[in-house]
Design a protein around this motif. Sequence first.
Motif, PDB file in Angstrom:
ATOM      1  N   UNK A 185       0.833  -1.203   0.000  1.00 30.46           N
ATOM      2  CA  UNK A 185       0.000   0.000   0.000  1.00 30.46           C
ATOM      3  C   UNK A 185       0.866   1.251   0.000  1.00 30.46           C
ATOM      4  N   UNK A 186       1.948   1.233   0.776  1.00 24.69           N
ATOM      5  CA  UNK A 186       2.855   2.379   0.798  1.00 24.69           C
ATOM      6  C   UNK A 186       3.581   2.532  -0.537  1.00 24.69           C
ATOM      7  N   UNK A 187       3.936   1.403  -1.160  1.00 25.06           N
ATOM      8  CA  UNK A 187       4.576   1.446  -2.479  1.00 25.06           C
ATOM      9  C   UNK A 187       3.647   2.107  -3.495  1.00 25.06           C
ATOM     10  N   UNK A 188       2.420   1.620  -3.584  1.00 25.84           N
ATOM     11  CA  UNK A 188       1.504   2.141  -4.590  1.00 25.84           C
ATOM     12  C   UNK A 188       1.084   3.578  -4.291  1.00 25.84           C
TER      13      UNK A 188
ATOM     14  N   UNK B  28       6.471  11.704   7.080  1.00 26.45           N
ATOM     15  CA  UNK B  28       5.203  11.415   7.748  1.00 26.45           C
ATOM     16  C   UNK B  28       5.364  10.210   8.669  1.00 26.45           C
ATOM     17  N   UNK B  29       6.024   9.171   8.182  1.00 20.76           N
ATOM     18  CA  UNK B  29       6.264   7.991   9.014  1.00 20.76           C
ATOM     19  C   UNK B  29       6.994   8.355  10.298  1.00 20.76           C
ATOM     20  N   UNK B  30       8.038   9.156  10.188  1.00 24.04           N
ATOM     21  CA  UNK B  30       8.819   9.530  11.370  1.00 24.04           C
ATOM     22  C   UNK B  30       8.055  10.508  12.256  1.00 24.04           C
ATOM     23  N   UNK B  31       7.255  11.365  11.652  1.00 20.05           N
ATOM     24  CA  UNK B  31       6.441  12.276  12.447  1.00 20.05           C
ATOM     25  C   UNK B  31       5.366  11.545  13.228  1.00 20.05           C
ATOM     26  N   UNK B  32       4.762  10.542  12.625  1.00 23.53           N
ATOM     27  CA  UNK B  32       3.765   9.741  13.325  1.00 23.53           C
ATOM     28  C   UNK B  32       4.402   8.930  14.444  1.00 23.53           C
ATOM     29  N   UNK B  33       5.626   8.456  14.206  1.00 22.79           N
ATOM     30  CA  UNK B  33       6.350   7.775  15.293  1.00 22.79           C
ATOM     31  C   UNK B  33       6.597   8.729  16.461  1.00 22.79           C
ATOM     32  N   UNK B  34       7.065   9.932  16.157  1.00 30.06           N
ATOM     33  CA  UNK B  34       7.328  10.923  17.209  1.00 30.06           C
ATOM     34  C   UNK B  34       6.056  11.299  17.957  1.00 30.06           C
ATOM     35  N   UNK B  35       4.936  11.239  17.261  1.00 29.44           N
ATOM     36  CA  UNK B  35       3.658  11.554  17.878  1.00 29.44           C
ATOM     37  C   UNK B  35       3.015  10.387  18.600  1.00 29.44           C
ATOM     38  N   UNK B  36       3.710   9.255  18.652  1.00 26.40           N
ATOM     39  CA  UNK B  36       3.192   8.081  19.346  1.00 26.40           C
ATOM     40  C   UNK B  36       2.155   7.306  18.580  1.00 26.40           C
TER      41      UNK B  36
ATOM     42  N   UNK C 127       8.565  -0.658  12.503  1.00 29.01           N
ATOM     43  CA  UNK C 127       8.029  -0.598  11.140  1.00 29.01           C
ATOM     44  C   UNK C 127       8.562   0.586  10.343  1.00 29.01           C
ATOM     45  N   UNK C 128       9.394   1.427  10.950  1.00 29.73           N
ATOM     46  CA  UNK C 128       9.850   2.645  10.270  1.00 29.73           C
ATOM     47  C   UNK C 128      10.659   2.313   9.023  1.00 29.73           C
ATOM     48  N   UNK C 129      11.699   1.501   9.165  1.00 28.31           N
ATOM     49  CA  UNK C 129      12.582   1.216   8.025  1.00 28.31           C
ATOM     50  C   UNK C 129      11.847   0.521   6.881  1.00 28.31           C
ATOM     51  N   UNK C 130      11.025  -0.531   7.126  1.00 33.53           N
ATOM     52  CA  UNK C 130      10.290  -1.138   6.008  1.00 33.53           C
ATOM     53  C   UNK C 130       9.379  -0.149   5.285  1.00 33.53           C
ATOM     54  N   UNK C 131       8.725   0.726   6.029  1.00 30.62           N
ATOM     55  CA  UNK C 131       7.855   1.728   5.400  1.00 30.62           C
ATOM     56  C   UNK C 131       8.676   2.670   4.517  1.00 30.62           C
ATOM     57  N   UNK C 132       9.783   3.180   5.049  1.00 25.40           N
ATOM     58  CA  UNK C 132      10.581   4.137   4.282  1.00 25.40           C
ATOM     59  C   UNK C 132      11.160   3.491   3.034  1.00 25.40           C
ATOM     60  N   UNK C 133      11.604   2.243   3.133  1.00 29.16           N
ATOM     61  CA  UNK C 133      12.121   1.540   1.953  1.00 29.16           C
ATOM     62  C   UNK C 133      11.025   1.365   0.903  1.00 29.16           C
ATOM     63  N   UNK C 134       9.825   0.999   1.327  1.00 36.26           N
ATOM     64  CA  UNK C 134       8.718   0.831   0.384  1.00 36.26           C
ATOM     65  C   UNK C 134       8.371   2.148  -0.296  1.00 36.26           C
ATOM     66  N   UNK C 135       8.377   3.216   0.483  1.00 32.68           N
ATOM     67  CA  UNK C 135       8.082   4.538  -0.082  1.00 32.68           C
ATOM     68  C   UNK C 135       9.131   4.960  -1.103  1.00 32.68           C
ATOM     69  N   UNK C 136      10.394   4.749  -0.793  1.00 29.63           N
ATOM     70  CA  UNK C 136      11.464   5.139  -1.708  1.00 29.63           C
ATOM     71  C   UNK C 136      11.446   4.305  -2.984  1.00 29.63           C
TER      72      UNK C 136
ATOM     73  N   UNK D 242      10.644  24.166  -5.295  1.00 29.58           N
ATOM     74  CA  UNK D 242       9.879  23.238  -6.138  1.00 29.58           C
ATOM     75  C   UNK D 242       9.105  22.247  -5.272  1.00 29.58           C
ATOM     76  N   UNK D 243       9.039  22.514  -4.006  1.00 29.85           N
ATOM     77  CA  UNK D 243       8.306  21.782  -2.968  1.00 29.85           C
ATOM     78  C   UNK D 243       8.702  20.321  -2.843  1.00 29.85           C
ATOM     79  N   UNK D 244       9.211  20.004  -1.668  1.00 31.80           N
ATOM     80  CA  UNK D 244       9.449  18.615  -1.320  1.00 31.80           C
ATOM     81  C   UNK D 244       8.469  18.192  -0.231  1.00 31.80           C
ATOM     82  N   UNK D 245       8.781  18.516   1.013  1.00 32.13           N
ATOM     83  CA  UNK D 245       8.118  18.010   2.225  1.00 32.13           C
ATOM     84  C   UNK D 245       7.988  16.489   2.196  1.00 32.13           C
ATOM     85  N   UNK D 246       8.764  15.851   1.342  1.00 31.27           N
ATOM     86  CA  UNK D 246       8.701  14.402   1.169  1.00 31.27           C
ATOM     87  C   UNK D 246      10.038  13.894   0.650  1.00 31.27           C
ATOM     88  N   UNK D 247      10.867  13.321   1.513  1.00 27.62           N
ATOM     89  CA  UNK D 247      12.193  12.862   1.083  1.00 27.62           C
ATOM     90  C   UNK D 247      12.170  11.843  -0.057  1.00 27.62           C
ATOM     91  N   UNK D 248      11.192  10.964  -0.089  1.00 29.66           N
ATOM     92  CA  UNK D 248      11.127   9.963  -1.157  1.00 29.66           C
ATOM     93  C   UNK D 248      10.873  10.624  -2.501  1.00 29.66           C
TER      94      UNK D 248
END
Length: 233
Positions: free
Chosen positions: A6-9, A65-73, A79-88, A184-190
């Motif tokens: 789902x994160x990939x797509x 977003x993944x890291x911000x949600x982690x920081x927000x509890x 699950x952080x690394x698998x999510x970020x890899x899928x996003x990238x 050119x707007x990022x707010x998204x490392x991937x």
Amino acid sequence: MRKLLAEFFGTYWLVFGGCGSALFAAGIPDLGIGFAGVSLAFGLTVLTMAYAVGHISGGHFNPAVTLGLWAGGRFEAKDILPYILSQCVGAIAAAGTLFFILSGKDGFAIDNTKAGAFASNGFDAFSPQGYSMTAAFTAEFVLTLFFLLIILGATDKLANGKFAGVAIGLGLTLIHLISIPITNTSVNPARSLSQAVFAGGEPLSQVWLFWAAPILGAIVAGFIYKNLLQDKS
């Protein structure tokens, strides 16, 4: 695996729709969609995928977003690394598709000596309007911070969750309306990584800022929401 797909797509659609609108439709004389159209396209990608697959993975589509949600509890560290890899991977796959389509046009070439090459992000001479590194970092930090506050607030247990996707999608639209001329707007490392990989050159060497600033902004937002804004009663 369903969550990672789902994160990939979702991230694929964000990059293909948002960056694709910039590459294909923004600059056509008289008929092009311009900055406003690209801003709306990015917002629509998140809005549509939030409802399509958000119930599967949470609809992050963005390492910040993944890291911000982690920081927000709201998200587990394991699950952080698998999510970020899928996003990238999703983002790079989308950029590859865009490159393949653009290669079908006579005369196509990426000029990585100019701002916005292949919809990449940048600062100084690679900012659309020549904004400095400090200005770019500040914009990306602040805008990602507020993006996470929107996400955390709209998805709070006390909020009306049915409209969360609308608030988040419109929030991303507003962010682009503000900052396309700056970075050119990022707010998204991937999203930044995927375009820089194909652009190469200076856009790739500047991609560090578009990881550092959004991630820092997102983490600060997570702590702010968790400790200052969230109703813990």
